[in-house]
Design a protein around this motif. Structure first.
Motif, PDB file in Angstrom:
ATOM      1  N   LEU A 260       0.899  -1.224  -0.078  1.00 11.87           N
ATOM      2  CA  LEU A 260      -0.026  -0.107  -0.068  1.00 11.87           C
ATOM      3  C   LEU A 260       0.961   1.317  -0.101  1.00 11.87           C
ATOM      4  N   PRO A 261       0.431   2.527  -0.566  1.00 10.38           N
ATOM      5  CA  PRO A 261       1.058   3.573  -0.546  1.00 10.38           C
ATOM      6  C   PRO A 261       1.493   3.916   1.066  1.00 10.38           C
ATOM      7  N   VAL A 262       2.807   4.412   1.218  1.00  6.85           N
ATOM      8  CA  VAL A 262       3.354   4.602   2.572  1.00  6.85           C
ATOM      9  C   VAL A 262       2.356   5.920   3.262  1.00  6.85           C
ATOM     10  N   GLY A 263       1.830   5.527   4.093  1.00 10.53           N
ATOM     11  CA  GLY A 263       1.291   6.479   5.131  1.00 10.53           C
ATOM     12  C   GLY A 263      -0.294   6.491   4.731  1.00 10.53           C
ATOM     13  N   ALA A 264      -0.746   5.636   3.699  1.00 11.01           N
ATOM     14  CA  ALA A 264      -2.086   5.683   3.468  1.00 11.01           C
ATOM     15  C   ALA A 264      -3.070   5.008   4.201  1.00 11.01           C
ATOM     16  N   PRO A 265      -4.151   5.401   4.802  1.00  9.15           N
ATOM     17  CA  PRO A 265      -5.030   4.454   5.645  1.00  9.15           C
ATOM     18  C   PRO A 265      -5.549   3.176   4.902  1.00  9.15           C
ATOM     19  N   GLY A 266      -5.484   3.384   3.808  1.00  4.45           N
ATOM     20  CA  GLY A 266      -6.019   2.011   3.044  1.00  4.45           C
ATOM     21  C   GLY A 266      -5.850   2.347   1.404  1.00  4.45           C
ATOM     22  N   ALA A 267      -6.425   1.467   0.693  1.00  3.89           N
ATOM     23  CA  ALA A 267      -6.039   1.724  -0.851  1.00  3.89           C
ATOM     24  C   ALA A 267      -7.313   0.640  -1.509  1.00  3.89           C
ATOM     25  N   ALA A 268      -7.496   0.953  -2.669  1.00 11.54           N
ATOM     26  CA  ALA A 268      -8.274   0.136  -3.464  1.00 11.54           C
ATOM     27  C   ALA A 268      -7.337  -0.528  -4.519  1.00 11.54           C
ATOM     28  N   VAL A 269      -7.062  -1.731  -4.432  1.00 12.12           N
ATOM     29  CA  VAL A 269      -5.973  -2.110  -5.522  1.00 12.12           C
ATOM     30  C   VAL A 269      -6.803  -3.068  -6.588  1.00 12.12           C
ATOM     31  N   VAL A 270      -6.566  -2.529  -7.773  1.00 15.68           N
ATOM     32  CA  VAL A 270      -7.250  -2.992  -9.070  1.00 15.68           C
ATOM     33  C   VAL A 270      -6.229  -3.709  -9.833  1.00 15.68           C
ATOM     34  N   ASP A 271      -6.611  -4.968 -10.117  1.00 11.97           N
ATOM     35  CA  ASP A 271      -5.993  -5.761 -10.865  1.00 11.97           C
ATOM     36  C   ASP A 271      -6.384  -5.438 -12.584  1.00 11.97           C
ATOM     37  N   LEU A 272      -5.813  -4.835 -13.221  1.00  7.70           N
ATOM     38  CA  LEU A 272      -6.147  -4.829 -14.632  1.00  7.70           C
ATOM     39  C   LEU A 272      -6.045  -5.921 -15.379  1.00  7.70           C
ATOM     40  N   ASP A 273      -5.066  -6.848 -15.023  1.00  8.41           N
ATOM     41  CA  ASP A 273      -5.179  -8.165 -15.931  1.00  8.41           C
ATOM     42  C   ASP A 273      -6.615  -8.929 -15.698  1.00  8.41           C
ATOM     43  N   ALA A 274      -7.295  -8.618 -14.495  1.00  8.57           N
ATOM     44  CA  ALA A 274      -8.404  -9.495 -14.223  1.00  8.57           C
ATOM     45  C   ALA A 274      -9.434  -8.850 -15.135  1.00  8.57           C
ATOM     46  N   ILE A 275      -9.459  -7.470 -15.274  1.00  9.63           N
ATOM     47  CA  ILE A 275     -10.330  -6.736 -16.228  1.00  9.63           C
ATOM     48  C   ILE A 275     -10.280  -7.380 -17.583  1.00  9.63           C
ATOM     49  N   THR A 276      -9.084  -7.480 -18.140  1.00  9.58           N
ATOM     50  CA  THR A 276      -8.675  -7.807 -19.405  1.00  9.58           C
ATOM     51  C   THR A 276      -9.368  -9.369 -19.556  1.00  9.58           C
ATOM     52  N   ALA A 277      -9.074 -10.221 -18.673  1.00  8.58           N
ATOM     53  CA  ALA A 277      -9.514 -11.399 -18.575  1.00  8.58           C
ATOM     54  C   ALA A 277     -10.973 -11.712 -18.726  1.00  8.58           C
ATOM     55  N   ASN A 278     -11.561 -10.701 -17.801  1.00  7.49           N
ATOM     56  CA  ASN A 278     -12.957 -10.755 -17.813  1.00  7.49           C
ATOM     57  C   ASN A 278     -13.819 -10.514 -19.046  1.00  7.49           C
ATOM     58  N   VAL A 279     -13.232  -9.370 -19.854  1.00  7.71           N
ATOM     59  CA  VAL A 279     -13.670  -8.920 -20.911  1.00  7.71           C
ATOM     60  C   VAL A 279     -13.498 -10.131 -22.049  1.00  7.71           C
ATOM     61  N   ARG A 280     -12.333 -10.959 -21.746  1.00  8.78           N
ATOM     62  CA  ARG A 280     -12.318 -11.994 -22.961  1.00  8.78           C
ATOM     63  C   ARG A 280     -13.218 -12.939 -22.547  1.00  8.78           C
ATOM     64  N   ALA A 281     -13.408 -13.329 -21.190  1.00 13.09           N
ATOM     65  CA  ALA A 281     -14.567 -14.153 -20.837  1.00 13.09           C
ATOM     66  C   ALA A 281     -15.895 -13.899 -21.411  1.00 13.09           C
ATOM     67  N   LEU A 282     -16.202 -12.530 -21.337  1.00 16.81           N
ATOM     68  CA  LEU A 282     -17.452 -12.204 -21.743  1.00 16.81           C
ATOM     69  C   LEU A 282     -17.551 -12.190 -23.112  1.00 16.81           C
TER      70      LEU A 282
END
Length: 381
Positions: free
Chosen positions: A3-25
């Protein structure tokens, strides 16, 4: 996760998952092109990264409800067909036409404004006429649609517009056997016939959202428009989770504990003491709250995972923070990660949050606010 240093949290986005999801669709809609809907900042995943990842998976169209996002895509150098459809009077259609963006028209005023922009820019507008086939929302209904078609045909003769598409939206696509699904398909096909009979040469007919893309091949036509499924979440949770459709959730929301402390039995936790500790225990403070998109009604029910152990929110969710009862034997420390939801089928999920708070997974991911930094992995962010 890093996670970014000092950040309370983050949304980690897996772009490869999006690509694979589109292929599956796309595999499920092989006879149709695919429009990845990237509205609402890519359903909270990030407009540009999501768009590029979707195109890498084979999306030939991108869709945004509001025009500024469509313009932002084009100005960032995103190629391919882009479609935008939700407008109000005074919309600058010229900005879309000069950027080669397709526009939707649901009412005569919109068509008039599109024509005015076409004349001013010297561009022929590519227009998709929307028929209200039973959702009762956007789109022209009944005779109004036929009047819209007639007006569009007149403007085609002038060269101001070219009607390239007819489209609509289901009311019950997430219930494939609902009688309205068949009826809307019939009304849609009647609308298409009316447009073609008027002399318009259509490129695309599109009706299928995520649910229909996954469950109803009869309505794929020339183009499907998946949204939530692009991001790996199921639009039909009662029929199957993401894995049932070859999808992987792309977003994982993680926070860091900012405080860990031991308290006695009977200690009230957070505003209104909606939770009382049943025994001496260790509390952990999670520095994300409803200002970050954590539902306030997740009080005492929002699922999380701490050190891989399932848990829930303890007490009321606050603007910037919530508390978790870690148990009397917890060894958690400040800085330890808390997973709110992600792709692990054994861990908390966006659907789990939706079930706990009486909403849908779409809302859970889109409401994650700008204070939560997006961290991209994979792809070409």
């Amino acid at each position: 996760m890093n996670l970014p240093v000092g950040a309370p949290g983050a949304a980690v986005v897996d772009l490869d998952a999006i690509t694979a999801n589109v292929r599956a669709l796309h595999e499920r809609s092989a006879t149709a092109e695919l429009m990845a809907v990237v509205k609402a900042d890519g359903y909270g995943h990030g407009l540009l990264p999501a768009a590029r990842a979707a195109q890498a998976g084979g999306a030939t169209w991108l869709g945004t409800a509001q025009q500024p996002e469509a313009v932002a895509l084009r100005d960032a150098g995103v190629a391919g067909r882009i479609f935008t459809w939700l407008h109000v009077p005074g919309n600058d259609f010229g900005a879309a036409l000069t950027r080669d963006i397709d526009v939707g028209a649901s009412a005569p005023w919109a068509l008039d404004d599109i024509v005015t922009a076409a004349r001013a820019t010297g561009r022929t507008a590519r227009v998709h006429l929307k028929a209200d086939t039973g959702l009762g929302r956007n789109g022209a209904y009944g005779q109004d649609f036929l009047d819209l078609v007639a007006a569009a045909r007149l403007h085609e003769a002038e060269g101001a517009v070219r009607v390239v598409g007819v489209w609509s939206h289901f009311a019950y696509a997430d219930e494939p056997d609902h009688p309205t699904v068949r009826r809307q398909r019939e009304v849609f096909e009647e609308a298409v016939r009316a447009v073609e009979a008027a002399g318009c040469e259509l490129e695309v007919r599109h009706l299928a959202n995520s649910a229909a893309t996954l469950t109803n091949a009869s309505v794929h036509y020339d183009l499907v428009r998946p949204g939530i499924a692009v991001y790996g979440l199921t639009p039909v949770p009662q029929l199957g989770g993401p894995e049932a459709y070859g999808l992987t959730p792309a977003m994982t929301v993680v926070a860091r504990l900012s405080l860990v402390k031991r308290v006695p039995a009977g200690q009230g936790v957070s505003y209104g003491h909606a939770y009382l500790t049943p025994r001496e225990t260790v509390l952990g403070l999670v520095p994300l709250g409803y200002a970050d998109g954590i539902p306030r009604n997740a009080t005492n029910v929002g699922p999380v995972s701490v050190q891989g152990v399932p848990n829930v929110v303890a007490g009321r969710v606050c603007m910037d923070q919530f508390v978790v009862d870690l148990g009397p034997d917890s060894t958690a420390r400040e800085g330890d990660e808390v997973v709110l939801f992600g792709a692990d089928p054994e861990g908390p999920s966006a659907q789990g949050w939706a079930d706990a708070t009486g909403t849908i997974s779409y809302e859970i991911v889109t409401r994650i606010g700008p204070r939560v930094p997006r961290v991209y992995v994979g792809g070409h962010a």
